[in-house]
Design a protein around this motif. Structure first.
Motif, PDB file in Angstrom:
ATOM      1  N   SER A 356       0.819  -1.215   0.000  1.00 23.23           N
ATOM      2  CA  SER A 356       0.000   0.000   0.000  1.00 23.23           C
ATOM      3  C   SER A 356       0.848   1.258   0.000  1.00 23.23           C
ATOM      4  O   SER A 356       1.867   1.338   0.694  1.00 23.23           O
ATOM      5  N   ASN A 357       0.380   2.239  -0.758  1.00 15.09           N
ATOM      6  CA  ASN A 357       0.901   3.599  -0.686  1.00 15.09           C
ATOM      7  C   ASN A 357      -0.090   4.399   0.161  1.00 15.09           C
ATOM      8  O   ASN A 357      -1.263   4.530  -0.202  1.00 15.09           O
ATOM      9  N   CYS A 358       0.390   4.921   1.280  1.00 17.54           N
ATOM     10  CA  CYS A 358      -0.483   5.673   2.190  1.00 17.54           C
ATOM     11  C   CYS A 358      -0.409   7.170   1.962  1.00 17.54           C
ATOM     12  O   CYS A 358      -1.079   7.933   2.674  1.00 17.54           O
ATOM     13  N   GLY A 359       0.414   7.619   0.987  1.00 18.11           N
ATOM     14  CA  GLY A 359       0.564   9.048   0.773  1.00 18.11           C
ATOM     15  C   GLY A 359       1.062   9.719   2.047  1.00 18.11           C
ATOM     16  O   GLY A 359       1.922   9.190   2.759  1.00 18.11           O
ATOM     17  N   ASP A 360       0.503  10.892   2.360  1.00 20.72           N
ATOM     18  CA  ASP A 360       0.925  11.607   3.569  1.00 20.72           C
ATOM     19  C   ASP A 360      -0.023  11.366   4.748  1.00 20.72           C
ATOM     20  O   ASP A 360       0.054  12.038   5.770  1.00 20.72           O
ATOM     21  N   PHE A 361      -0.901  10.379   4.615  1.00 20.02           N
ATOM     22  CA  PHE A 361      -1.942  10.116   5.619  1.00 20.02           C
ATOM     23  C   PHE A 361      -1.331   9.745   6.973  1.00 20.02           C
ATOM     24  O   PHE A 361      -1.691  10.299   8.011  1.00 20.02           O
ATOM     25  N   GLN A 362      -0.410   8.765   6.966  1.00 22.17           N
ATOM     26  CA  GLN A 362       0.242   8.384   8.214  1.00 22.17           C
ATOM     27  C   GLN A 362       1.227   9.454   8.668  1.00 22.17           C
ATOM     28  O   GLN A 362       1.349   9.738   9.860  1.00 22.17           O
ATOM     29  N   ALA A 363       1.927  10.051   7.713  1.00 24.41           N
ATOM     30  CA  ALA A 363       2.941  11.061   8.056  1.00 24.41           C
ATOM     31  C   ALA A 363       2.321  12.240   8.790  1.00 24.41           C
ATOM     32  O   ALA A 363       2.936  12.811   9.698  1.00 24.41           O
ATOM     33  N   ARG A 364       1.108  12.615   8.411  1.00 25.49           N
ATOM     34  CA  ARG A 364       0.452  13.737   9.088  1.00 25.49           C
ATOM     35  C   ARG A 364       0.119  13.360  10.533  1.00 25.49           C
ATOM     36  O   ARG A 364       0.244  14.177  11.439  1.00 25.49           O
ATOM     37  N   ARG A 365      -0.316  12.130  10.759  1.00 28.52           N
ATOM     38  CA  ARG A 365      -0.592  11.678  12.117  1.00 28.52           C
ATOM     39  C   ARG A 365       0.691  11.621  12.947  1.00 28.52           C
ATOM     40  O   ARG A 365       0.684  11.891  14.148  1.00 28.52           O
ATOM     41  N   MET A 366       1.788  11.242  12.299  1.00 32.98           N
ATOM     42  CA  MET A 366       3.060  11.065  13.012  1.00 32.98           C
ATOM     43  C   MET A 366       3.914  12.327  13.050  1.00 32.98           C
ATOM     44  O   MET A 366       4.932  12.359  13.733  1.00 32.98           O
ATOM     45  N   GLN A 367       3.541  13.337  12.244  1.00 33.25           N
ATOM     46  CA  GLN A 367       4.405  14.500  12.045  1.00 33.25           C
ATOM     47  C   GLN A 367       5.790  14.062  11.565  1.00 33.25           C
ATOM     48  O   GLN A 367       6.828  14.457  12.110  1.00 33.25           O
ATOM     49  N   ALA A 368       5.775  13.216  10.540  1.00 31.04           N
ATOM     50  CA  ALA A 368       6.998  12.731   9.896  1.00 31.04           C
ATOM     51  C   ALA A 368       7.234  13.569   8.648  1.00 31.04           C
ATOM     52  O   ALA A 368       6.404  13.573   7.729  1.00 31.04           O
ATOM     53  N   ARG A 369       8.362  14.282   8.625  1.00 31.24           N
ATOM     54  CA  ARG A 369       8.592  15.250   7.555  1.00 31.24           C
ATOM     55  C   ARG A 369       9.991  15.111   6.961  1.00 31.24           C
ATOM     56  O   ARG A 369      10.842  14.411   7.501  1.00 31.24           O
ATOM     57  N   TRP A 370      10.190  15.782   5.842  1.00 27.09           N
ATOM     58  CA  TRP A 370      11.507  15.838   5.225  1.00 27.09           C
ATOM     59  C   TRP A 370      11.810  17.294   4.894  1.00 27.09           C
ATOM     60  O   TRP A 370      10.911  18.132   4.833  1.00 27.09           O
ATOM     61  N   ARG A 371      13.075  17.583   4.725  1.00 26.59           N
ATOM     62  CA  ARG A 371      13.482  18.952   4.468  1.00 26.59           C
ATOM     63  C   ARG A 371      13.625  19.156   2.958  1.00 26.59           C
ATOM     64  O   ARG A 371      14.482  18.561   2.322  1.00 26.59           O
ATOM     65  N   VAL A 372      12.741  19.989   2.389  1.00 24.37           N
ATOM     66  CA  VAL A 372      12.733  20.229   0.952  1.00 24.37           C
ATOM     67  C   VAL A 372      13.874  21.188   0.584  1.00 24.37           C
ATOM     68  O   VAL A 372      14.610  21.666   1.444  1.00 24.37           O
ATOM     69  N   ASP A 374      14.172  24.254  -0.230  1.00 21.70           N
ATOM     70  CA  ASP A 374      14.259  25.582   0.383  1.00 21.70           C
ATOM     71  C   ASP A 374      14.478  25.516   1.894  1.00 21.70           C
ATOM     72  O   ASP A 374      14.480  26.533   2.582  1.00 21.70           O
ATOM     73  N   GLY A 375      14.651  24.297   2.400  1.00 27.04           N
ATOM     74  CA  GLY A 375      14.923  24.131   3.823  1.00 27.04           C
ATOM     75  C   GLY A 375      13.703  23.969   4.692  1.00 27.04           C
ATOM     76  O   GLY A 375      13.809  23.659   5.879  1.00 27.04           O
ATOM     77  N   LYS A 376      12.522  24.166   4.123  1.00 20.60           N
ATOM     78  CA  LYS A 376      11.291  24.045   4.900  1.00 20.60           C
ATOM     79  C   LYS A 376      10.883  22.574   5.022  1.00 20.60           C
ATOM     80  O   LYS A 376      11.096  21.779   4.108  1.00 20.60           O
ATOM     81  N   PRO A 377      10.280  22.190   6.153  1.00 19.43           N
ATOM     82  CA  PRO A 377       9.823  20.809   6.300  1.00 19.43           C
ATOM     83  C   PRO A 377       8.493  20.577   5.586  1.00 19.43           C
ATOM     84  O   PRO A 377       7.636  21.465   5.540  1.00 19.43           O
ATOM     85  N   ALA A 378       8.335  19.384   5.014  1.00 17.43           N
ATOM     86  CA  ALA A 378       7.092  18.984   4.356  1.00 17.43           C
ATOM     87  C   ALA A 378       6.814  17.531   4.700  1.00 17.43           C
ATOM     88  O   ALA A 378       7.730  16.769   5.048  1.00 17.43           O
ATOM     89  N   LEU A 379       5.554  17.146   4.603  1.00 18.10           N
ATOM     90  CA  LEU A 379       5.167  15.786   4.972  1.00 18.10           C
ATOM     91  C   LEU A 379       5.758  14.750   4.016  1.00 18.10           C
ATOM     92  O   LEU A 379       5.781  14.943   2.799  1.00 18.10           O
ATOM     93  N   LEU A 380       6.209  13.645   4.585  1.00 15.67           N
ATOM     94  CA  LEU A 380       6.703  12.510   3.816  1.00 15.67           C
ATOM     95  C   LEU A 380       5.539  11.671   3.300  1.00 15.67           C
ATOM     96  O   LEU A 380       4.385  11.875   3.684  1.00 15.67           O
ATOM     97  N   HIS A 381       5.856  10.710   2.438  1.00 10.12           N
ATOM     98  CA  HIS A 381       4.914   9.661   2.067  1.00 10.12           C
ATOM     99  C   HIS A 381       5.430   8.345   2.630  1.00 10.12           C
ATOM    100  O   HIS A 381       6.639   8.090   2.633  1.00 10.12           O
ATOM    101  N   THR A 382       4.515   7.508   3.121  1.00 11.89           N
ATOM    102  CA  THR A 382       4.890   6.210   3.675  1.00 11.89           C
ATOM    103  C   THR A 382       4.222   5.091   2.896  1.00 11.89           C
ATOM    104  O   THR A 382       3.080   5.222   2.434  1.00 11.89           O
ATOM    105  N   LEU A 383       4.956   3.973   2.768  1.00 19.94           N
ATOM    106  CA  LEU A 383       4.457   2.800   2.055  1.00 19.94           C
ATOM    107  C   LEU A 383       4.795   1.564   2.865  1.00 19.94           C
ATOM    108  O   LEU A 383       5.807   1.523   3.576  1.00 19.94           O
ATOM    109  N   ASN A 384       3.955   0.540   2.749  1.00 18.97           N
ATOM    110  CA  ASN A 384       4.242  -0.721   3.438  1.00 18.97           C
ATOM    111  C   ASN A 384       3.760  -1.890   2.601  1.00 18.97           C
ATOM    112  O   ASN A 384       2.807  -1.769   1.825  1.00 18.97           O
ATOM    113  N   GLY A 385       4.438  -3.018   2.761  1.00 18.08           N
ATOM    114  CA  GLY A 385       4.055  -4.203   2.010  1.00 18.08           C
ATOM    115  C   GLY A 385       4.581  -5.471   2.650  1.00 18.08           C
ATOM    116  O   GLY A 385       5.664  -5.496   3.229  1.00 18.08           O
ATOM    117  N   SER A 386       3.793  -6.543   2.556  1.00 21.16           N
ATOM    118  CA  SER A 386       4.236  -7.847   3.043  1.00 21.16           C
ATOM    119  C   SER A 386       5.202  -8.441   2.041  1.00 21.16           C
ATOM    120  O   SER A 386       4.909  -8.476   0.853  1.00 21.16           O
TER     121      SER A 386
END
Length: 425
Positions: A356-372, A374-386
């Motif tokens: 599954s690709n969860c987009g930024d759905f989990q990242a928003r709940r976790m406040q998981a970000r990356w530095r773009v 321009d130096g500003k933080p933005a939400l990551l995308h998370t994926l998981n698979g068996s």
């Protein structure tokens, strides 16, 4: 969770999308009522804060002049009482809104088919040809019970229904499958082997979407008067590694793989798959998790799904790839591919991996970000698979590689993990 702006500025459109895609009814009137009250109280709170600051300044000036400040002090005290009440109500409203938002599923991608259940999933591809048997096919339970290698009766004595004791060469084959998968994903596919806790805190379950909606499917324990949970999949532990973090762009994508025990109460299974190892309270999986940028997440999803397919191809197990319809997708997913392996005893394909690709759905709940850039933080995308479910892989190997005498041929790729055994009997 969804972007709050969708519920503040586009609540009607968002509700329609959720209803049409997932059959989920968003409480629009309740959200609109809470939002209206929130705005009103927020404005009044800001007004009171300004009045208090102005009067406090006036008190200081009056004192400097030797004037009577009692009326001003009484006025400020009145502001203070109302301000405290407003701030308390604001906290309540925000908690009510958050409780609603945490129960709202992810919005499916535009390319996800509309549908209500697995009958509306769309087959994407197939690999391999199911074997034609010239003898009566046994299921994995009959094959495993021959030497007491698969023992549900003893497991029930120890723990209850939906548990299994594995012994002897079958237990070794189960271990070989897990080792093979983990080696493949780390050595060939570039995932970092990661050993994670099986017991996590509520924040971790909240971050990946198991809480609050799916609490009845979790095994909970009390540890030093604090609630902890047994993980339903190592996705929980792996994904939460980036919770409350800002990841530098050059470290992305993060690719992690773990072999772990998994625990599920199966509260909603309603008697399905009670025989054998298809649906257990305790099972093992090799899980893949990727954390990446929004621009790269779709390509990462295809890559991850392909990594799971390679497992089945190297094992020589026929499978098909299914694109799940919106109604059959998991709560956090915006797009999911299921891999279904052929089971001869059931004469059908059964799910063995879900990517599954969860987009930024989990990242928003976790406040998981990356530095773009321009130096500003933005939400990551998370994926998981068996990569893949070990117990179901064992079932598939047993049934697809069974022989007329009840013995099981060992797939060639597993023989180095089995002391070069070619057959177990």
């Amino acid at each position: 969770m969804l972007d709050p702006s969708l519920l503040r500025q586009h609540v009607t459109d968002t509700a329609a999308r959720l209803r049409e895609s997932r059959g989920f009814e968003l409480p629009v009137s309740r959200i609109e009522s809470l939002e209206a009250e929130r705005k009103q109280i927020q404005m009044r709170t800001q007004e009171l804060q300004n009045l208090r600051n102005t009067r406090s300044k006036a008190i200081g000036q009056a004192k400097a002049k030797g004037e009577d400040v009692a009326p001003l002090l009484a006025e400020v005290a009145g502001f203070g009482d109302e301000l405290k009440a407003s701030e308390a109500r604001l906290v309540e409203i925000q908690a009510d809104i958050e409780a609603i938002v945490l129960g709202v599923p992810n919005l499916p991608d535009a390319g996800v088919p509309v549908g209500r259940d697995e009958s509306d999933n769309v087959e994407q591809s197939r690999w391999g040809t199911p074997r034609a048997f010239d003898f009566e096919v046994r299921d994995h339970v009959a094959l495993g019970e021959r030497h007491g290698w698969l023992d549900a009766e003893t497991a029930a004595k120890l723990s209850g229904a939906r548990f299994t004791v594995l012994r002897g060469k079958l237990a070794r084959l189960h271990r070989a499958l897990a080792q093979f998968m983990l080696d493949l994903h780390t050595n060939a596919h570039g995932y970092e082997e990661t050993s994670v806790p099986l017991i996590v805190n509520p924040e971790s379950m909240l971050g990946t979407g198991q809480l609050p909606k799916f609490e009845e499917d979790l095994f909970a324990l009390e540890v030093n008067e604090a609630t902890r949970y047994l993980i339903p999949t190592s996705e929980v532990s792996l994904t939460n590694i980036v919770r409350d973090s800002i990841i530098d762009a050059e470290r992305l994508p993060l690719r992690m793989a773990a072999h772990s025990l998994c625990f599920r109460a199966e509260a909603g299974s309603h008697g399905r798959d009670t025989r054998g190892m298809i649906r257990q309270h305790q099972f093992e999986k090799v899980e893949m998790v990727s954390v990446t940028t929004p621009d790269d997440s779709e390509a990462e999803h295809q890559r991850m799904t392909r990594c799971a397919e390679v497992v089945l191809e190297k094992l020589g197990l026929p499978y098909r790839r299914m694109l799940l319809c919106a109604g059959d997708m998991g709560f956090t997913a915006q797009r999911t591919y299921d891999l279904e392996v052929w089971l001869p005893s059931q004469n059908t394909y059964r799910e063995i991996s879900s990517c599954s690709n969860c987009g930024d759905f989990q990242a928003r709940r976790m406040q998981a970000r990356w530095r773009v850039a321009d130096g500003k933080p933005a939400l990551l995308h998370t994926l998981n698979g068996s990569g893949v479910a070990v117990g179901r892989a064992l079932v598939a190997v047993m049934e697809n590689y069974q022989q007329a005498d009840g013995s099981i041929e060992v797939p060639e790729v597993l023989r180095p993990y089995m002391g070069e055994l070619s057959r177990i009997d």
